[in-house]
Design a protein around this motif. Sequence first.
Motif, mmCIF file in Angstrom:
data_model
loop_
_atom_site.group_PDB
_atom_site.id
_atom_site.type_symbol
_atom_site.label_atom_id
_atom_site.label_comp_id
_atom_site.label_asym_id
_atom_site.label_seq_id
_atom_site.Cartn_x
_atom_site.Cartn_y
_atom_site.Cartn_z
ATOM 1 N N ALA A 298 0.326 -1.299 0.393
ATOM 2 C CA ALA A 298 -0.181 0.188 -0.251
ATOM 3 C C ALA A 298 0.822 1.508 -0.148
ATOM 4 C CB ALA A 298 -1.163 -0.029 1.412
ATOM 5 N N LEU A 299 2.444 0.987 1.098
ATOM 6 C CA LEU A 299 3.245 2.824 0.748
ATOM 7 C C LEU A 299 3.221 2.547 -1.234
ATOM 8 C CD1 LEU A 299 4.499 4.773 2.419
ATOM 9 C CD2 LEU A 299 6.174 2.985 3.228
ATOM 10 N N LEU A 300 4.567 1.226 -1.434
ATOM 11 C CA LEU A 300 4.760 1.288 -2.733
ATOM 12 C C LEU A 300 3.770 1.330 -4.009
ATOM 13 C CD1 LEU A 300 6.278 -1.725 -2.597
ATOM 14 C CD2 LEU A 300 7.197 0.405 -2.204
ATOM 15 N N ALA A 301 1.964 1.411 -3.822
ATOM 16 C CA ALA A 301 1.321 2.174 -4.334
ATOM 17 C C ALA A 301 1.240 4.231 -4.365
ATOM 18 C CB ALA A 301 -0.078 1.164 -4.276
ATOM 19 N N ALA A 302 1.465 4.230 -2.713
ATOM 20 C CA ALA A 302 0.858 5.535 -3.072
ATOM 21 C C ALA A 302 2.136 6.143 -3.464
ATOM 22 C CB ALA A 302 0.762 5.828 -0.988
ATOM 23 N N GLY A 303 3.666 5.439 -3.261
ATOM 24 C CA GLY A 303 4.641 6.174 -3.958
ATOM 25 C C GLY A 303 4.202 6.395 -5.429
ATOM 26 N N SER A 304 4.005 4.557 -6.319
ATOM 27 C CA SER A 304 3.777 5.259 -7.966
ATOM 28 C C SER A 304 3.186 6.265 -8.130
ATOM 29 C CB SER A 304 3.153 3.921 -7.630
ATOM 30 O OG SER A 304 4.161 2.854 -7.905
ATOM 31 N N ALA A 305 2.084 6.538 -7.585
ATOM 32 C CA ALA A 305 0.341 7.444 -7.509
ATOM 33 C C ALA A 305 1.135 8.661 -7.361
ATOM 34 C CB ALA A 305 -0.338 7.463 -6.513
ATOM 35 N N ALA A 306 2.238 8.891 -6.132
ATOM 36 C CA ALA A 306 2.889 10.247 -5.832
ATOM 37 C C ALA A 306 3.952 11.022 -7.263
ATOM 38 C CB ALA A 306 3.390 10.134 -4.528
ATOM 39 N N ALA A 307 4.281 9.213 -7.542
ATOM 40 C CA ALA A 307 5.354 9.601 -8.371
ATOM 41 C C ALA A 307 4.590 10.085 -10.075
ATOM 42 C CB ALA A 307 6.569 8.826 -9.181
ATOM 43 N N TYR A 308 3.375 9.856 -10.387
ATOM 44 C CA TYR A 308 1.771 9.644 -11.220
ATOM 45 C C TYR A 308 2.716 11.379 -11.092
ATOM 46 C CZ TYR A 308 -1.409 9.207 -14.385
ATOM 47 O OH TYR A 308 -2.112 9.484 -15.523
ATOM 48 N N ALA A 309 1.710 11.878 -10.192
ATOM 49 C CA ALA A 309 1.164 13.233 -10.332
ATOM 50 C C ALA A 309 1.779 14.197 -10.325
ATOM 51 C CB ALA A 309 0.322 13.386 -7.991
ATOM 52 N N LEU A 310 3.426 13.564 -9.809
ATOM 53 C CA LEU A 310 4.767 15.079 -9.604
ATOM 54 C C LEU A 310 5.075 15.080 -11.332
ATOM 55 C CD1 LEU A 310 7.289 14.235 -6.956
ATOM 56 C CD2 LEU A 310 5.654 16.142 -7.508
ATOM 57 N N ARG A 311 4.716 13.649 -12.496
ATOM 58 C CA ARG A 311 5.042 14.265 -13.632
ATOM 59 C C ARG A 311 3.605 14.235 -14.386
ATOM 60 N NH1 ARG A 311 7.158 8.721 -12.942
ATOM 61 N NH2 ARG A 311 4.916 8.185 -13.151
ATOM 62 N N ARG A 312 2.168 14.233 -14.032
ATOM 63 C CA ARG A 312 1.294 15.331 -14.779
ATOM 64 C C ARG A 312 1.450 16.856 -14.752
ATOM 65 N NH1 ARG A 312 -0.304 13.360 -19.781
ATOM 66 N NH2 ARG A 312 -2.201 13.537 -18.937
ATOM 67 N N HIS A 313 2.302 17.016 -12.711
ATOM 68 C CA HIS A 313 1.301 18.100 -12.582
ATOM 69 C C HIS A 313 1.872 18.973 -13.857
ATOM 70 C CE1 HIS A 313 2.075 22.151 -10.027
ATOM 71 N NE2 HIS A 313 0.904 21.108 -9.001
ATOM 72 N N PRO A 314 1.113 20.719 -13.323
ATOM 73 C CA PRO A 314 0.638 20.952 -14.419
ATOM 74 C C PRO A 314 1.860 22.038 -14.774
ATOM 75 C CG PRO A 314 -1.571 21.258 -13.512
ATOM 76 C CD PRO A 314 -0.520 20.405 -13.151
ATOM 77 N N ARG A 315 1.926 23.106 -15.647
ATOM 78 C CA ARG A 315 3.875 23.932 -15.314
ATOM 79 C C ARG A 315 2.677 24.920 -15.225
ATOM 80 N NH1 ARG A 315 8.816 23.198 -19.238
ATOM 81 N NH2 ARG A 315 9.396 20.748 -18.340
ATOM 82 N N PRO A 316 2.656 26.417 -13.767
ATOM 83 C CA PRO A 316 2.327 27.661 -14.099
ATOM 84 C C PRO A 316 1.916 28.864 -14.924
ATOM 85 C CG PRO A 316 3.516 26.789 -12.004
ATOM 86 C CD PRO A 316 3.532 25.882 -12.999
ATOM 87 N N SER A 317 1.805 28.881 -15.432
ATOM 88 C CA SER A 317 2.458 30.051 -16.450
ATOM 89 C C SER A 317 2.605 31.388 -15.694
ATOM 90 C CB SER A 317 0.733 30.337 -17.317
ATOM 91 O OG SER A 317 0.192 30.812 -16.558
ATOM 92 N N GLY A 318 2.419 31.803 -14.896
ATOM 93 C CA GLY A 318 2.750 32.953 -13.689
ATOM 94 C C GLY A 318 3.834 32.682 -13.113
ATOM 95 N N PRO A 319 4.568 33.502 -11.768
ATOM 96 C CA PRO A 319 6.007 33.603 -11.637
ATOM 97 C C PRO A 319 6.048 32.183 -10.820
ATOM 98 C CG PRO A 319 5.196 35.817 -11.521
ATOM 99 C CD PRO A 319 3.794 34.643 -12.350
ATOM 100 N N ARG A 320 7.390 31.979 -10.788
ATOM 101 C CA ARG A 320 7.201 30.467 -9.784
ATOM 102 C C ARG A 320 7.118 31.234 -8.268
ATOM 103 N NH1 ARG A 320 12.888 28.331 -9.004
ATOM 104 N NH2 ARG A 320 13.488 30.300 -7.781
ATOM 105 N N PRO A 321 5.822 29.916 -8.002
ATOM 106 C CA PRO A 321 5.682 30.472 -6.616
ATOM 107 C C PRO A 321 6.490 30.539 -5.323
ATOM 108 C CG PRO A 321 5.007 28.772 -6.941
ATOM 109 C CD PRO A 321 4.973 28.988 -8.288
ATOM 110 N N ASP A 322 6.558 30.957 -4.082
ATOM 111 C CA ASP A 322 7.115 31.014 -3.255
ATOM 112 C C ASP A 322 7.118 29.704 -2.266
ATOM 113 O OD1 ASP A 322 7.970 33.900 -3.497
ATOM 114 O OD2 ASP A 322 7.073 34.246 -1.833
ATOM 115 N N GLY A 323 8.649 29.371 -1.502
ATOM 116 C CA GLY A 323 8.452 28.292 -1.642
ATOM 117 C C GLY A 323 8.665 26.445 -2.445
ATOM 118 N N ALA A 324 8.449 27.325 -4.003
ATOM 119 C CA ALA A 324 9.022 26.364 -4.100
ATOM 120 C C ALA A 324 10.685 25.354 -4.102
ATOM 121 C CB ALA A 324 9.535 26.718 -5.566
#
Length: 221
Positions: free
Chosen positions: A194-220
């Motif tokens: 179950a932990l590995l499944a969460a890791g796979s889902a997190a990696a997929y979400a990171l790869r699919r995360h859209p790039r914002p068009s504005g300035p880079r947000p603080d805290g990056a």
Amino acid sequence: MLEDLGSLTAAPCIYVIVALSVLLDVFLPVLPSGFLVIAAATAAAGAGAADAVEAAATGTAGSAAGVPDLLVLALCAATASVLGDLAAYRLARRGGERFDRAIARSRRLSSAQARLGTALVRGGGPLVLLARFAPAGRSVVSLGAGAAHRAVREFLPWSALAGLVWAGYSVSLGYLGGQWLGASWFGAAVSVLALLAAGSAAAYALRRHPRPSGPRPDGAA
């Protein structure tokens, strides 16, 4: 059942083992820190169930000696996670070219950096939470934040939150696995999956995360 995991989770040594594993796996992602946390929590769940049965049968309070306390285990894992992140952050911040060469020699870290680096830089601090679950994501975040000379006040709160969420989730998985499947290697293995499944889902979400068009947000990170 409990005896299956007893040799691995005998207190108080398990706290030291868990802390060292979580602390160091930011540099060595192959260390089984998640498995150790889950196995200890699984054994604690089994001990609690056995203790309740014994107390009901004898009318006395049972004993759960030799197994970890779940709250202490979670706090230990979360604290070690944050300390490891800070160590990697400081090392990368001061490492310069030698650090870049060291990363390049690690196939796993360089591969994760190529996959996740852009998404983490552009996506901002909340993605640190996802990266904590992704394979080698914690290493990329901590080392990348230091190499980019991000302010510690931007990095540390997200690192602490990610460590707490990861530790709480891992301990909860182990506890539920021990309650439902017994304090056995099978119960721990199901929780690890179950932990590995969460890791796979997190990696997929990171790869699919859209790039914002504005300035880079603080805290990056």
